[in-house]
Design a protein around this motif. Structure first.
Motif, PDB file in Angstrom:
ATOM      1  N   ALA A  10      33.533  46.703  59.780  1.00  0.00           N
ATOM      2  CA  ALA A  10      33.511  48.145  59.604  1.00  0.00           C
ATOM      3  C   ALA A  10      33.456  48.586  58.144  1.00  0.00           C
ATOM      4  CB  ALA A  10      34.738  48.770  60.271  1.00  0.00           C
ATOM      5  N   MET A  11      34.097  47.820  57.241  1.00  0.00           N
ATOM      6  CA  MET A  11      34.265  48.305  55.876  1.00  0.00           C
ATOM      7  C   MET A  11      33.728  47.376  54.804  1.00  0.00           C
ATOM      8  SD  MET A  11      38.064  50.002  56.147  1.00  0.00           S
ATOM      9  CE  MET A  11      37.834  50.882  54.594  1.00  0.00           C
ATOM     10  N   TYR A  12      33.695  46.069  55.070  1.00  0.00           N
ATOM     11  CA  TYR A  12      33.255  45.118  54.053  1.00  0.00           C
ATOM     12  C   TYR A  12      32.221  44.140  54.616  1.00  0.00           C
ATOM     13  CZ  TYR A  12      37.434  46.886  51.728  1.00  0.00           C
ATOM     14  OH  TYR A  12      38.385  47.700  51.166  1.00  0.00           O
ATOM     15  N   PRO A  13      31.107  44.644  55.158  1.00  0.00           N
ATOM     16  CA  PRO A  13      30.119  43.734  55.747  1.00  0.00           C
ATOM     17  C   PRO A  13      29.552  42.739  54.753  1.00  0.00           C
ATOM     18  CG  PRO A  13      29.222  45.951  55.487  1.00  0.00           C
ATOM     19  CD  PRO A  13      30.685  46.054  55.249  1.00  0.00           C
ATOM     20  N   GLN A  14      29.627  43.081  53.449  1.00  0.00           N
ATOM     21  CA  GLN A  14      29.131  42.159  52.430  1.00  0.00           C
ATOM     22  C   GLN A  14      29.905  40.845  52.436  1.00  0.00           C
ATOM     23  OE1 GLN A  14      30.540  45.130  51.901  1.00  0.00           O
ATOM     24  NE2 GLN A  14      31.775  45.201  50.029  1.00  0.00           N
ATOM     25  N   VAL A  15      31.157  40.873  52.899  1.00  0.00           N
ATOM     26  CA  VAL A  15      31.949  39.643  52.980  1.00  0.00           C
ATOM     27  C   VAL A  15      31.399  38.733  54.075  1.00  0.00           C
ATOM     28  CG1 VAL A  15      34.237  38.714  53.524  1.00  0.00           C
ATOM     29  CG2 VAL A  15      34.021  40.723  52.043  1.00  0.00           C
ATOM     30  N   ALA A  16      30.988  39.325  55.194  1.00  0.00           N
ATOM     31  CA  ALA A  16      30.368  38.535  56.262  1.00  0.00           C
ATOM     32  C   ALA A  16      29.044  37.960  55.800  1.00  0.00           C
ATOM     33  CB  ALA A  16      30.171  39.406  57.505  1.00  0.00           C
ATOM     34  N   VAL A  17      28.255  38.762  55.080  1.00  0.00           N
ATOM     35  CA  VAL A  17      26.970  38.282  54.560  1.00  0.00           C
ATOM     36  C   VAL A  17      27.187  37.122  53.596  1.00  0.00           C
ATOM     37  CG1 VAL A  17      24.962  38.907  53.160  1.00  0.00           C
ATOM     38  CG2 VAL A  17      25.827  40.512  54.871  1.00  0.00           C
ATOM     39  N   ALA A  18      28.189  37.252  52.725  1.00  0.00           N
ATOM     40  CA  ALA A  18      28.491  36.176  51.779  1.00  0.00           C
ATOM     41  C   ALA A  18      28.904  34.909  52.506  1.00  0.00           C
ATOM     42  CB  ALA A  18      29.594  36.616  50.817  1.00  0.00           C
ATOM     43  N   GLY A  25      26.806  25.765  44.268  1.00  0.00           N
ATOM     44  CA  GLY A  25      26.133  26.461  43.177  1.00  0.00           C
ATOM     45  C   GLY A  25      26.887  27.691  42.716  1.00  0.00           C
ATOM     46  N   SER A  26      28.189  27.777  43.041  1.00  0.00           N
ATOM     47  CA  SER A  26      28.976  28.983  42.747  1.00  0.00           C
ATOM     48  C   SER A  26      29.111  29.204  41.242  1.00  0.00           C
ATOM     49  CB  SER A  26      30.361  28.865  43.374  1.00  0.00           C
ATOM     50  OG  SER A  26      30.269  28.620  44.759  1.00  0.00           O
ATOM     51  N   TRP A  27      28.824  30.417  40.817  1.00  0.00           N
ATOM     52  CA  TRP A  27      28.873  30.801  39.393  1.00  0.00           C
ATOM     53  C   TRP A  27      29.380  32.231  39.302  1.00  0.00           C
ATOM     54  CZ3 TRP A  27      25.868  34.427  36.475  1.00  0.00           C
ATOM     55  CH2 TRP A  27      25.987  34.300  35.087  1.00  0.00           C
ATOM     56  N   PHE A  28      30.503  32.423  38.643  1.00  0.00           N
ATOM     57  CA  PHE A  28      31.105  33.747  38.530  1.00  0.00           C
ATOM     58  C   PHE A  28      31.850  33.802  37.198  1.00  0.00           C
ATOM     59  CE2 PHE A  28      34.190  37.124  39.816  1.00  0.00           C
ATOM     60  CZ  PHE A  28      33.260  38.084  40.174  1.00  0.00           C
ATOM     61  N   ALA A  88      34.907  34.802  49.595  1.00  0.00           N
ATOM     62  CA  ALA A  88      33.543  34.500  50.039  1.00  0.00           C
ATOM     63  C   ALA A  88      32.508  35.034  49.062  1.00  0.00           C
ATOM     64  CB  ALA A  88      33.300  35.078  51.431  1.00  0.00           C
ATOM     65  N   GLN A  89      32.759  36.221  48.511  1.00  0.00           N
ATOM     66  CA  GLN A  89      31.813  36.807  47.560  1.00  0.00           C
ATOM     67  C   GLN A  89      31.732  35.984  46.272  1.00  0.00           C
ATOM     68  OE1 GLN A  89      33.903  40.767  48.072  1.00  0.00           O
ATOM     69  NE2 GLN A  89      31.822  41.464  47.685  1.00  0.00           N
ATOM     70  N   VAL A  90      32.880  35.503  45.820  1.00  0.00           N
ATOM     71  CA  VAL A  90      32.885  34.679  44.605  1.00  0.00           C
ATOM     72  C   VAL A  90      32.128  33.369  44.840  1.00  0.00           C
ATOM     73  CG1 VAL A  90      34.339  33.446  42.950  1.00  0.00           C
ATOM     74  CG2 VAL A  90      35.062  35.683  43.822  1.00  0.00           C
ATOM     75  N   LEU A  91      32.397  32.726  45.972  1.00  0.00           N
ATOM     76  CA  LEU A  91      31.745  31.450  46.267  1.00  0.00           C
ATOM     77  C   LEU A  91      30.248  31.622  46.489  1.00  0.00           C
ATOM     78  CD1 LEU A  91      34.334  29.789  48.685  1.00  0.00           C
ATOM     79  CD2 LEU A  91      34.079  29.452  46.214  1.00  0.00           C
ATOM     80  N   ALA A  92      29.833  32.760  47.010  1.00  0.00           N
ATOM     81  CA  ALA A  92      28.411  32.994  47.283  1.00  0.00           C
ATOM     82  C   ALA A  92      27.625  33.337  46.025  1.00  0.00           C
ATOM     83  CB  ALA A  92      28.247  34.109  48.311  1.00  0.00           C
ATOM     84  N   SER A  93      28.316  33.762  44.966  1.00  0.00           N
ATOM     85  CA  SER A  93      27.650  34.155  43.729  1.00  0.00           C
ATOM     86  C   SER A  93      27.071  32.948  42.999  1.00  0.00           C
ATOM     87  CB  SER A  93      28.654  34.876  42.818  1.00  0.00           C
ATOM     88  OG  SER A  93      28.057  35.258  41.605  1.00  0.00           O
ATOM     89  N   LEU A 105      31.386  46.208  42.126  1.00  0.00           N
ATOM     90  CA  LEU A 105      30.688  44.954  42.376  1.00  0.00           C
ATOM     91  C   LEU A 105      29.330  45.246  42.972  1.00  0.00           C
ATOM     92  CD1 LEU A 105      33.662  42.925  43.797  1.00  0.00           C
ATOM     93  CD2 LEU A 105      32.474  42.512  41.652  1.00  0.00           C
ATOM     94  N   GLN A 106      28.337  44.527  42.509  1.00  0.00           N
ATOM     95  CA  GLN A 106      27.007  44.690  43.037  1.00  0.00           C
ATOM     96  C   GLN A 106      26.273  43.365  42.907  1.00  0.00           C
ATOM     97  OE1 GLN A 106      25.016  47.621  40.666  1.00  0.00           O
ATOM     98  NE2 GLN A 106      25.771  46.789  38.755  1.00  0.00           N
ATOM     99  N   GLY A 107      25.067  43.295  43.425  1.00  0.00           N
ATOM    100  CA  GLY A 107      24.290  42.073  43.275  1.00  0.00           C
ATOM    101  C   GLY A 107      23.936  41.433  44.586  1.00  0.00           C
ATOM    102  N   GLY A 108      23.370  40.232  44.505  1.00  0.00           N
ATOM    103  CA  GLY A 108      22.790  39.581  45.660  1.00  0.00           C
ATOM    104  C   GLY A 108      23.730  39.383  46.826  1.00  0.00           C
ATOM    105  N   ALA A 109      24.980  39.051  46.565  1.00  0.00           N
ATOM    106  CA  ALA A 109      25.902  38.760  47.663  1.00  0.00           C
ATOM    107  C   ALA A 109      26.239  40.004  48.478  1.00  0.00           C
ATOM    108  CB  ALA A 109      27.182  38.135  47.114  1.00  0.00           C
TER     109      ALA A 109
END
Length: 266
Positions: free
Chosen positions: A13-21, A133-136, A241-246, A260-264
Motif C-alpha cells: 500500500a505504501m512502499y511498493p518500491q521495497v517489493a520491487v527492490a 553488485g550492491s553499491w550505496f 532491500a533498497q540498499v541491497l538492490a542499489s 530517495l530516488q533512482g532505479g530501485a
C-alpha cells in the motif's frame, strides 16, 4: 529456484518500491519470482490486538493463496509479517480447533523466510557487493526491528549484509535493541507511550550523525521516519532491500534532503 513473494500490506500500500527492490535482488541472483495473486493481510494486527478469532479467516486466505502457487520458498521484506506466518498462524488455527488449517499453515510457515534470512541461510549470500553488485556510497545507521530480533532471531544477518555493501559506511546505533515504539496498533492504543519510545529512538539515530537509517521492516521505518520528519532532523529512512538492490549502474540516490530516488524505486 522459484520464489514466492509475500509483499505484506504496508509494502503493497505504501512502499511498493521495497517489493520491487526485493524482486530485483532475487532475479539478479538468477531466481524466478512469482506473486500469489490472492494474498492480502497476514492477520498479525488482529492477533496482536486480541482479535484471535477474527484472524482465522485472514490466515485461511493467506494459506489458500500460497497453496495456489507452486514455489520452493517464500520471502517477505518484513520480519514482523514473517514472524506472524511462522509463529501465529498455526497457533490461531489450533485455537479454533482447525487441525487441518494448522498443519497447512505450518507447512507454509516452514517455507517462508525474511529477506536477509533467505539471502544468507538459503541462497548463500555473504558479500552483497560481490554477489549482488550492491553499491550505496552513503553513511547510514541501522535499526533492528523487534520481531526480527526476538521471534525470528535474525541476529546480525541484516547488519552483516549492509557491512558488505560497497561504499557504505555503517554507524552503530546506540541502544539499537530498544523498540521504536510502533508495534502496529500499540502506537494507536498507547500513543503517549509510543511517542516517548519514538523520541528516544529518534534521539539515538540523530546521535550517530548518519543522514539515513536503514531497517528491514517498512512499518518501523514509517514510524521512525514520521517522527524524524516532524522533528525536522533531516534524517531519512531506507529499507534493507533498497540498499541491497542499489548498484553503480542503477543506483538508489540520496540527495541530502531525505529524498530517495533512482532505479530501485521504478
Amino acid at each position: 529456484m522459484r520464489i514466492a513473494l509475500f509483499a505484506t500490506c504496508i509494502v503493497d500500500a505504501m512502499y511498493p518500491q521495497v517489493a520491487v527492490a526485493t524482486v530485483n535482488i532475487l532475479e539478479r541472483l538468477g531466481h524466478e519470482v512469482v506473486f500469489p495473486a490472492g494474498q492480502a493481510c497476514c492477520g498479525q494486527m488482529h492477533v496482536n490486538s486480541g482479535y484471535a478469532d477474527a484472524s482465522v479467516p485472514v490466515i485461511r486466505n493467506h494459506v489458500r493463496a500460497f497453496e495456489a502457487e507452486e514455489w520452493d520458498v517464500a520471502v517477505a521484506p518484513s520480519g514482523s509479517c514473517v514472524a506472524s506466518v511462522k509463529h501465529q498462524h498455526a497457533q490461531m488455527a489450533r485455537r479454533v480447533g482447525d487441525a487441518d488449517l494448522a498443519a497447512r499453515a505450518e507447512a507454509i510457515g516452514r517455507g517462508t523466510f525474511e529477506l536477509s534470512a533467505l539471502l544468507t541461510d538459503v541462497l548463500g549470500v555473504t558479500d552483497a557487493a560481490a554477489q549482488l553488485g550492491s553499491w550505496f556510497p552513503h553513511r547510514i545507521t541501522y535499526h533492528p526491528s523487534c520481531h526480527g530480533m526476538r521471534l525470528l532471531r535474525l541476529g546480525d544477518r541484516q547488519r552483516d549484509l549492509l557491512r558488505t555493501v560497497e561504499g557504505l559506511e555503517l554507524r552503530d546505533l546506540p541502544h539499537a535493541e530498544e523498540c521504536c515504539g510502533f508495534g502496529g496498533t500499540f502506537s494507536v492504543k498507547n500513543a503517549a507511550v509510543s511517542t516517548a519510545m519514538l523520541d528516544d529512538k529518534v534521539a539515538n539515530v540523530v546521535a550517530t550523525g548518519a543522514p539515513l537509517c536503514a531497517g528491514g521492516d517498512a512499518s518501523c521505518l514509517m514510524h521512525m521516519g514520521g517522527g524524524m520528519s516532524r522533528q525536522h532532523t533531516g534524517v531519512g529512512t531506507v529499507h534493507l532491500a533498497q540498499v541491497l538492490a542499489s548498484t553503480r549502474e542503477d543506483p538508489l540516490v540520496f540527495d541530502g534532503a531525505a529524498q530517495l530516488q533512482g532505479g530501485a524505486l521504478r
